[in-house]
Structure formats: C-alpha cells, structure tokens
Design a protein around this motif. Structure first.
Motif, short mmCIF file in Angstrom:
data_model
loop_
_atom_site.label_atom_id
_atom_site.label_comp_id
_atom_site.label_asym_id
_atom_site.label_seq_id
_atom_site.Cartn_x
_atom_site.Cartn_y
_atom_site.Cartn_z
N PHE A 199 0.78 -1.31 -0.03
CA PHE A 199 0.04 0.03 -0.05
C PHE A 199 0.91 1.11 -0.15
N ILE A 200 2.18 1.13 -0.11
CA ILE A 200 2.92 2.41 0.01
C ILE A 200 2.93 3.02 -1.20
N ALA A 201 2.95 2.09 -2.31
CA ALA A 201 2.60 2.92 -3.80
C ALA A 201 1.26 3.01 -4.06
N SER A 202 0.49 3.65 -3.09
CA SER A 202 -0.94 3.82 -3.38
C SER A 202 -0.99 5.46 -3.76
N ILE A 203 -2.06 5.66 -4.69
CA ILE A 203 -2.13 7.03 -4.80
C ILE A 203 -2.33 8.03 -3.63
N GLU A 204 -3.17 7.19 -2.72
CA GLU A 204 -3.49 8.18 -1.22
C GLU A 204 -2.35 7.99 -0.21
N GLY A 206 0.62 8.86 2.09
CA GLY A 206 1.12 10.23 2.26
C GLY A 206 2.54 10.60 2.43
N VAL A 207 3.17 9.91 1.23
CA VAL A 207 4.58 10.07 1.14
C VAL A 207 4.87 10.60 -0.30
N THR A 208 6.43 10.99 -0.47
CA THR A 208 6.59 11.25 -1.65
C THR A 208 6.42 10.40 -2.98
N GLU A 209 6.36 11.05 -4.06
CA GLU A 209 6.35 9.97 -5.53
C GLU A 209 7.64 9.31 -5.42
N GLU A 210 8.64 9.87 -5.13
CA GLU A 210 9.91 9.22 -4.99
C GLU A 210 9.85 7.74 -4.41
N TYR A 211 9.25 7.84 -3.19
CA TYR A 211 9.07 6.61 -2.42
C TYR A 211 8.30 5.75 -2.98
N LYS A 212 7.08 6.28 -3.36
CA LYS A 212 6.09 5.12 -4.25
C LYS A 212 6.90 4.82 -5.29
N GLN A 213 7.48 5.34 -6.13
CA GLN A 213 8.23 4.81 -7.28
C GLN A 213 9.31 3.91 -6.86
N ALA A 282 10.51 10.25 3.58
CA ALA A 282 9.13 9.98 3.27
C ALA A 282 8.65 11.14 2.73
N THR A 283 8.86 12.15 3.15
CA THR A 283 7.92 13.49 2.82
C THR A 283 8.73 14.46 2.05
#
Length: 315
Positions: A199-204, A206-213, A282-283
């Motif tokens: 769920f880290i790479a979810s649109i919702e 609350g972390v940076t796009e870099e973390y998700k990617q 993360a932020t």
C-alpha cells in the motif's frame, strides 16, 4: 473468505491494511474500508491529540458496511504521547487497536471498557501467551517477511506454532502481496493477514512520489536489514544512500548499547534520530533516502489507487 477475523471486525475479507508510520492516513483507510477490509493508522502519525481526534471523527463519518478501522499504539515508555492517545481513542471510539513494543495490559483494560478490540504484535510464542492471558482479542504474528521491525521466524513456523498453543485468532503480518499469499497464510492456520508494504505505492499514501516509485522499481532482492534507524533491526530498501552509510551500528552506538546505565537513553535518542530521518525521506525530496519497506513490494508494478490494490489482494 469468512474467517474468525471477518467475524471479529465485521469485514468482507480477512485483511487489515497495516499501520505504517507516515504512510497511512484517513484517505487510505477510507478506501480500504470501501474495499471490504480493515484499515489501521499509527497514532504517532498525528502531532497533536486534536489532530488524532479529528481523524477519528472523519473515519467514523466515512465508515461503510463491510469495513472497519483502528489505530496502532506504541505502548512502551519511550512514547510519551501514549497515555493521551489511548484516552482520545477510547473517548471517540474505533473498532480495534493494535499494540506494539511493550505491555498491552493498560490498553486492553481501557479499550475493553468501551467496546474496542485489542490486537497485539508478537514475534514468538512467549509473548503470544502473555497477551492472550492479558485478554487480547487477537494476535498479530510478525514474521521474518514483514516490513519495518520484523520477527525471526518464517510465516509457516510462526503461524503453526501460535495456532497450536493459543486460543484466540492469529493474524499473520509479513510476506503478503497477492491473493495466493493470503490463501497460503490461511492454510497454515491464520485467521487473516496484515498487509503494509504493497500500500506504500498507493495514490492515497502520504509520502513522496519518489518513495512510491521506489517500491515499483525495487523488489524483494533489494530489501536489507539495518540497525541505523532505531537501533533495532529494520527492513529498508537498499538505496545508494543506505549502501553508503552501511547497515550496522557504529562502534560507539554498539558500545553504549552494551552499557546498562546508558542503554535506555541511547535507544531513545537513536529512535528519535532515526524517525526524523525516515520522516524526511518519506516526505521530502532528499538524497538521504531511508525508505522502510518489506519484500512484498515484489508484487508492486505500478502506483495505483488503494481500492485496486485491495482488489488485487482479495480476487
């Protein structure tokens, strides 16, 4: 998939969206509930008790049939906010609390007075028996595939051991990224699963796009254990920065941790420094990328809405 966990929380599927420091938020949990699972947020994600109270009110307003929500509490003495957080949660109400890193006795006593169920993180049979005796409603069995602070035993070994000796539901935490993993955990005797890293790479989230990617670009082979965040071994993505600083404590940290007089204070300071580093990574966009995740990011191929990740897990 009706199990003891679905009965306990009145949810459609035996899945809890695991509480993740800085990652979990109201939007994620709301979408999780709409997908028919439970969602949980660390109380420490809120700086003030007023913010925590507002989040509970919003989640209560967003709750739908077939879903439920709860909060995670760090119940050891290093969390100076614990007492106030527990009081607010009990005043406002939620479906369940997950306790970590300490004795859950006070939490169980206070929560049960207002009808809130309590699940407790454990890594072995000794602590599982203790929390059962204290009145826990279920056990979160943290295995060696979990993200963040993990256990030492494999999912199969831990679930089977606890299932044979305990009489309350066992919820497996770690190593779940797809439906086949849920089926496997249930076959070992678990009543459900707790799922975080996917769920880290979810649109919702609350972390940076870099973390998700990063959770898309890296896989299970890129997860390493580090002692540099909190002093306790923790799984992170093996980024160039993690490789640069290393994963072992410095000689000074190791020396101080062996000193009974200083150990408590060193651990508290190390935890505070580590959490700030994790928060910044993360932020904010920073070269100091210490991204916490588990090997189940192997299944993450794209940043998706939470509901689509839920669908992947249960269908």
């Amino acid at each position: 998939m009706a199990t003891k966990l679905t009965d306990l929380l009145n949810i459609k599927h035996p899945v809890i969206q695991a509480p993740m420091f800085l990652v979990s938020n109201v939007a994620m949990v709301t979408e999780a509930m709409k997908g028919g699972i439970a969602g949980c947020i660390p109380a420490l994600n809120y700086r003030t008790l007023d913010e925590l109270r507002a989040a509970i009110k919003e989640l209560k307003a967003n709750k739908v049939a077939g879903g439920s929500f709860g909060f995670n509490l760090i119940v050891n003495k290093s969390n100076v906010k614990y007492k106030g957080q527990l009081e607010v949660i009990c005043e406002e109400g939620c479906d369940f609390i997950i306790t970590s890193l300490g004795s859950p006795e006070d939490t169980i006593n206070q929560a049960h007075k207002v009808g809130i169920k309590v699940f407790c993180d454990v890594v072995d049979l000794k602590f599982a028996k203790k929390v059962e005796q204290l009145g826990a409603d279920a056990i979160i069995a943290v295995n060696n595939q979990a993200g963040g602070h993990r256990g030492d035993k494999s999912p199969e070994e831990l679930i089977k051991e606890l299932s044979l000796s305990c009489h309350i539901p066992i919820i497996s935490a770690g190593g779940v990224g797809a439906k086949i993993d849920i089926d496997t955990m249930l076959s070992y005797g678990a009543a459900g699963v707790s799922v975080g890293s996917p769920f880290i790479a979810s649109i919702e989230a609350g972390v940076t796009e870099e973390y998700k990617q990063a959770c898309v670009d890296y896989g299970a082979k890129d997860i390493v254990m580090t002692e540099r965040i909190s002093g306790t071994p923790c799984t992170v993505i093996n980024t160039p920065y993690v490789q640069k600083i290393g994963t072992k404590q410095t000689w000074l940290e190791s020396l101080l941790n062996k000193n009974k007089k200083f150990k408590k204070w060193v651990k508290m300071i190390r935890f505070s420094i580590g959490m700030n580093a994790t928060k910044n990574a993360a932020t904010k966009v920073t070269y100091k990328t210490v991204w916490v995740a588990g090997p189940s990011i192997e299944y993450t191929k794209k940043i998706l809405p939470t509901r689509e990740i839920v669908n992947r897990l249960v269908n």
